[in-house]
Design an enzyme around this catalytic site. Sequence first.
Site, PDB file in Angstrom:
ATOM      1  N   TRP A 159       0.777  -1.252   0.014  1.00 32.22           N
ATOM      2  CA  TRP A 159      -0.038   0.047  -0.073  1.00 32.22           C
ATOM      3  C   TRP A 159       0.798   1.062   0.006  1.00 32.22           C
ATOM      4  O   TRP A 159       0.381   2.331  -0.227  1.00 32.22           O
ATOM      5  CB  TRP A 159      -1.041  -0.137   1.348  1.00 32.22           C
ATOM      6  CG  TRP A 159      -0.377  -0.244   2.481  1.00 32.22           C
ATOM      7  CD1 TRP A 159      -0.204  -1.616   3.281  1.00 32.22           C
ATOM      8  CD2 TRP A 159       0.722   0.850   3.330  1.00 32.22           C
ATOM      9  NE1 TRP A 159       0.474  -1.220   4.289  1.00 32.22           N
ATOM     10  CE2 TRP A 159       0.985  -0.070   4.451  1.00 32.22           C
ATOM     11  CE3 TRP A 159       0.802   2.143   3.142  1.00 32.22           C
ATOM     12  CZ2 TRP A 159       1.759   0.558   5.503  1.00 32.22           C
ATOM     13  CZ3 TRP A 159       1.522   2.709   4.052  1.00 32.22           C
ATOM     14  CH2 TRP A 159       2.326   1.696   5.354  1.00 32.22           C
ATOM     15  N   ASN A 160       2.186   1.103   0.309  1.00 26.78           N
ATOM     16  CA  ASN A 160       2.963   2.445   0.588  1.00 26.78           C
ATOM     17  C   ASN A 160       3.415   3.197  -0.739  1.00 26.78           C
ATOM     18  O   ASN A 160       3.540   4.273  -0.823  1.00 26.78           O
ATOM     19  CB  ASN A 160       4.300   2.146   1.521  1.00 26.78           C
ATOM     20  CG  ASN A 160       5.133   1.203   0.921  1.00 26.78           C
ATOM     21  OD1 ASN A 160       4.733   0.137   0.140  1.00 26.78           O
ATOM     22  ND2 ASN A 160       6.306   1.187   1.282  1.00 26.78           N
ATOM     23  N   LYS A 183      -2.065  -8.503  -7.539  1.00 29.42           N
ATOM     24  CA  LYS A 183      -2.969  -8.396  -6.348  1.00 29.42           C
ATOM     25  C   LYS A 183      -2.494  -7.269  -5.579  1.00 29.42           C
ATOM     26  O   LYS A 183      -1.334  -7.295  -4.805  1.00 29.42           O
ATOM     27  CB  LYS A 183      -2.817  -9.503  -5.710  1.00 29.42           C
ATOM     28  CG  LYS A 183      -3.142  -9.386  -4.147  1.00 29.42           C
ATOM     29  CD  LYS A 183      -4.648  -9.323  -3.961  1.00 29.42           C
ATOM     30  CE  LYS A 183      -5.311  -9.310  -2.646  1.00 29.42           C
ATOM     31  NZ  LYS A 183      -4.825  -7.961  -1.797  1.00 29.42           N
ATOM     32  N   PRO A 184      -3.210  -6.029  -5.802  1.00 30.42           N
ATOM     33  CA  PRO A 184      -2.589  -5.034  -4.939  1.00 30.42           C
ATOM     34  C   PRO A 184      -3.251  -4.961  -3.442  1.00 30.42           C
ATOM     35  O   PRO A 184      -4.247  -5.865  -3.156  1.00 30.42           O
ATOM     36  CB  PRO A 184      -3.499  -3.914  -5.757  1.00 30.42           C
ATOM     37  CG  PRO A 184      -5.027  -4.453  -6.194  1.00 30.42           C
ATOM     38  CD  PRO A 184      -4.396  -5.704  -6.532  1.00 30.42           C
ATOM     39  N   SER A 186      -5.363  -4.183  -0.194  1.00 34.59           N
ATOM     40  CA  SER A 186      -6.822  -4.094  -0.158  1.00 34.59           C
ATOM     41  C   SER A 186      -6.927  -2.435   0.616  1.00 34.59           C
ATOM     42  O   SER A 186      -7.905  -2.055   0.165  1.00 34.59           O
ATOM     43  CB  SER A 186      -7.280  -5.015   0.820  1.00 34.59           C
ATOM     44  OG  SER A 186      -7.537  -6.344   0.173  1.00 34.59           O
ATOM     45  N   GLY A 236       6.931  -6.130   0.181  1.00 32.61           N
ATOM     46  CA  GLY A 236       6.383  -6.164   1.441  1.00 32.61           C
ATOM     47  C   GLY A 236       7.125  -6.505   2.810  1.00 32.61           C
ATOM     48  O   GLY A 236       8.393  -6.410   2.476  1.00 32.61           O
ATOM     49  N   SER A 237       6.472  -7.065   3.682  1.00 29.11           N
ATOM     50  CA  SER A 237       7.183  -7.372   5.075  1.00 29.11           C
ATOM     51  C   SER A 237       8.073  -8.590   4.726  1.00 29.11           C
ATOM     52  O   SER A 237       7.545  -9.563   3.845  1.00 29.11           O
ATOM     53  CB  SER A 237       6.366  -7.528   6.087  1.00 29.11           C
ATOM     54  OG  SER A 237       5.414  -8.695   6.032  1.00 29.11           O
ATOM     55  N   GLU A 258      11.163  -7.956  -2.592  1.00 28.32           N
ATOM     56  CA  GLU A 258      11.851  -6.752  -2.084  1.00 28.32           C
ATOM     57  C   GLU A 258      11.274  -6.727  -0.644  1.00 28.32           C
ATOM     58  O   GLU A 258       9.959  -6.251  -0.573  1.00 28.32           O
ATOM     59  CB  GLU A 258      11.450  -5.569  -2.895  1.00 28.32           C
ATOM     60  CG  GLU A 258      12.205  -4.355  -2.641  1.00 28.32           C
ATOM     61  CD  GLU A 258      11.518  -3.408  -2.042  1.00 28.32           C
ATOM     62  OE1 GLU A 258      11.738  -3.112  -0.678  1.00 28.32           O
ATOM     63  OE2 GLU A 258      10.738  -2.561  -2.473  1.00 28.32           O
ATOM     64  N   LEU A 259      11.646  -6.762   0.328  1.00 28.29           N
ATOM     65  CA  LEU A 259      11.162  -6.947   1.580  1.00 28.29           C
ATOM     66  C   LEU A 259      11.582  -5.909   2.681  1.00 28.29           C
ATOM     67  O   LEU A 259      12.079  -4.720   2.261  1.00 28.29           O
ATOM     68  CB  LEU A 259      11.770  -8.193   2.357  1.00 28.29           C
ATOM     69  CG  LEU A 259      11.348  -9.351   1.210  1.00 28.29           C
ATOM     70  CD1 LEU A 259      11.773 -10.790   2.032  1.00 28.29           C
ATOM     71  CD2 LEU A 259       9.778  -9.664   1.114  1.00 28.29           C
ATOM     72  N   CYS A 292      10.165   1.604   2.499  1.00 29.31           N
ATOM     73  CA  CYS A 292      11.271   0.591   2.967  1.00 29.31           C
ATOM     74  C   CYS A 292      12.536   0.740   2.902  1.00 29.31           C
ATOM     75  O   CYS A 292      13.412   0.189   3.585  1.00 29.31           O
ATOM     76  CB  CYS A 292      11.176  -0.710   1.917  1.00 29.31           C
ATOM     77  SG  CYS A 292      11.197  -0.198   0.102  1.00 29.31           S
ATOM     78  N   GLU A 391      11.563  -1.919  12.066  1.00 29.58           N
ATOM     79  CA  GLU A 391      11.265  -0.972  10.820  1.00 29.58           C
ATOM     80  C   GLU A 391      10.199   0.146  11.356  1.00 29.58           C
ATOM     81  O   GLU A 391       8.656  -0.291  11.655  1.00 29.58           O
ATOM     82  CB  GLU A 391      10.770  -1.520   9.737  1.00 29.58           C
ATOM     83  CG  GLU A 391      10.787  -0.652   8.368  1.00 29.58           C
ATOM     84  CD  GLU A 391      10.717  -1.479   7.131  1.00 29.58           C
ATOM     85  OE1 GLU A 391      10.929  -0.937   5.997  1.00 29.58           O
ATOM     86  OE2 GLU A 391      10.265  -2.664   7.139  1.00 29.58           O
ATOM     87  N   GLU A 468      15.249  -5.093  -8.863  1.00 31.25           N
ATOM     88  CA  GLU A 468      14.252  -4.403 -10.060  1.00 31.25           C
ATOM     89  C   GLU A 468      15.212  -3.161 -10.500  1.00 31.25           C
ATOM     90  O   GLU A 468      15.934  -2.439  -9.875  1.00 31.25           O
ATOM     91  CB  GLU A 468      12.996  -3.746  -9.280  1.00 31.25           C
ATOM     92  CG  GLU A 468      12.275  -5.072  -8.815  1.00 31.25           C
ATOM     93  CD  GLU A 468      10.960  -4.655  -7.791  1.00 31.25           C
ATOM     94  OE1 GLU A 468      10.139  -5.611  -7.706  1.00 31.25           O
ATOM     95  OE2 GLU A 468      11.022  -3.525  -7.366  1.00 31.25           O
TER      96      GLU A 468
END
Length: 490
Positions: A159-160, A183-184, A186, A236-237, A258-259, A292, A391, A468
Amino acid sequence: MSDIKSRLKDSGLWRTDSFINGEWVKGDSRFDVNNPANREKVADVASVGAEGAKRAVKAAAAANLAWRKTSAFERSRIVNRWYELIMEHQDDLGIILAAEMGKPVKEAKGEVAYGAGFVQWAAEEARRVHGETLPVPTPGARGWTIRQPIGVVSCITPWNFPSAMITRKCGPALAVGCPVVIKPASETPLSALALAELADRAGFPKGVFNVVTGEAREIGPVLTGSEDVAMVAFTGSTAVGALLMEQAAKTIKRVALELGGNAPFIIMDDADLEKAADGLVQGKFRAAGQTCVSPNRVFVQEGVIDKLTELLKTRVAKLKLGDPFADGTDVGPLIHEEAVSRVAELVDNAVSKGAKVLTGGKSRVDDMGGAYFEPTLISGADHSMSLACNEIFGPVAALYPFKDEEEVIKLANDTPFGLAAYLYTRDSGRMHRISEGIDFGMVGVNAAMVGSPATPFGGMKQSGIGREGGKWAAEEFTELKFVLLGGVDQ
């Protein structure tokens, strides 16, 4: 309900259904998307569940062969057209993003342009996916390599950065010939659906570009478990990334992850302190600290910490906390009130262990009516505090004193994460010694930003797998094949 649609120049970008096989799909139920700045409902969005995800994967698999056989020049043209449409609608996309995520609208429009840059680069890179001629030991034989698209890619995004994390993955995947199922998050599906509308206008064939919205626990296992999916790309996490990696392992899928990060921001005693202070504020407080690569631990050499503290105190105190659409807003809300509570707990923990809040430090949920936390500066932090090992994902900068290079390298590396790091110094020897000594995938030296379409983006240790950006992104989504031809001399 917030009437964001009326602010758009092109109301056709306001989409609330999933996009599967070139069609808008309503699903069996709906879920609310709320504005974190004021708690108002922005939209209700289709929840297509596992069946919708299966339908999208099936459509992508059916489109796979034709898309991979489409010439690189034609794929490049379509991907570039998508880029052009994104930039033509930058203002509208920024409005949608600001409403669902909470970034100041100027910053949101900046994200749209930043993300579009990856699409433009990918369109160009589509024509530069090369093989090589190789020497082989057998007389009369020839060897060469080719790169071929890996197949259907599931892209699970956070979401960020609801626009840029999609374009950064899907641009290169589409360009090299891979259909995608997105899948974005929610919390922020509207940006993804607007990008799908523009992808449709750009001319992607049916099934090549799909977006499924709904519950992650229903959709995720399909995207990681289906044998029709060749690769999972996720931002994400670390905890969720590890779960997806475990699920993908059952069918031996490639993963690009990418965590989480725990970025050190190192300021040496020979640094330009004005520039270091400006860089820290720029990097720390964009997206209200919810990135991140946001500086998480600010290490300042003892001889300059007092002066730097004063420079930062002035700058942080001037930051304007406010509504994303208000003029002059520097820092918007966090994604939801649970995030505010988490950040407040981290600050309280630091204070209980001896740290001092120099400015900010308080939740503003009650008086401002949204998920607001004050831009905060803390001194006297150390690695016994929760701030150091978590984080933060909030607008909090904590200062950690250190003595010398050896100590700061050890402190910087004292984390399981290794995504981004920052170093401010004017000593060229220090630049090399420290950037080589710290275990992070990206190091900004006298620079507060590390990502661009031309450069590799990714981390080490528990911060992920793969890269990426640049030519490396195209390589992520291709298979390297070796071909040996015998009997050439016969």
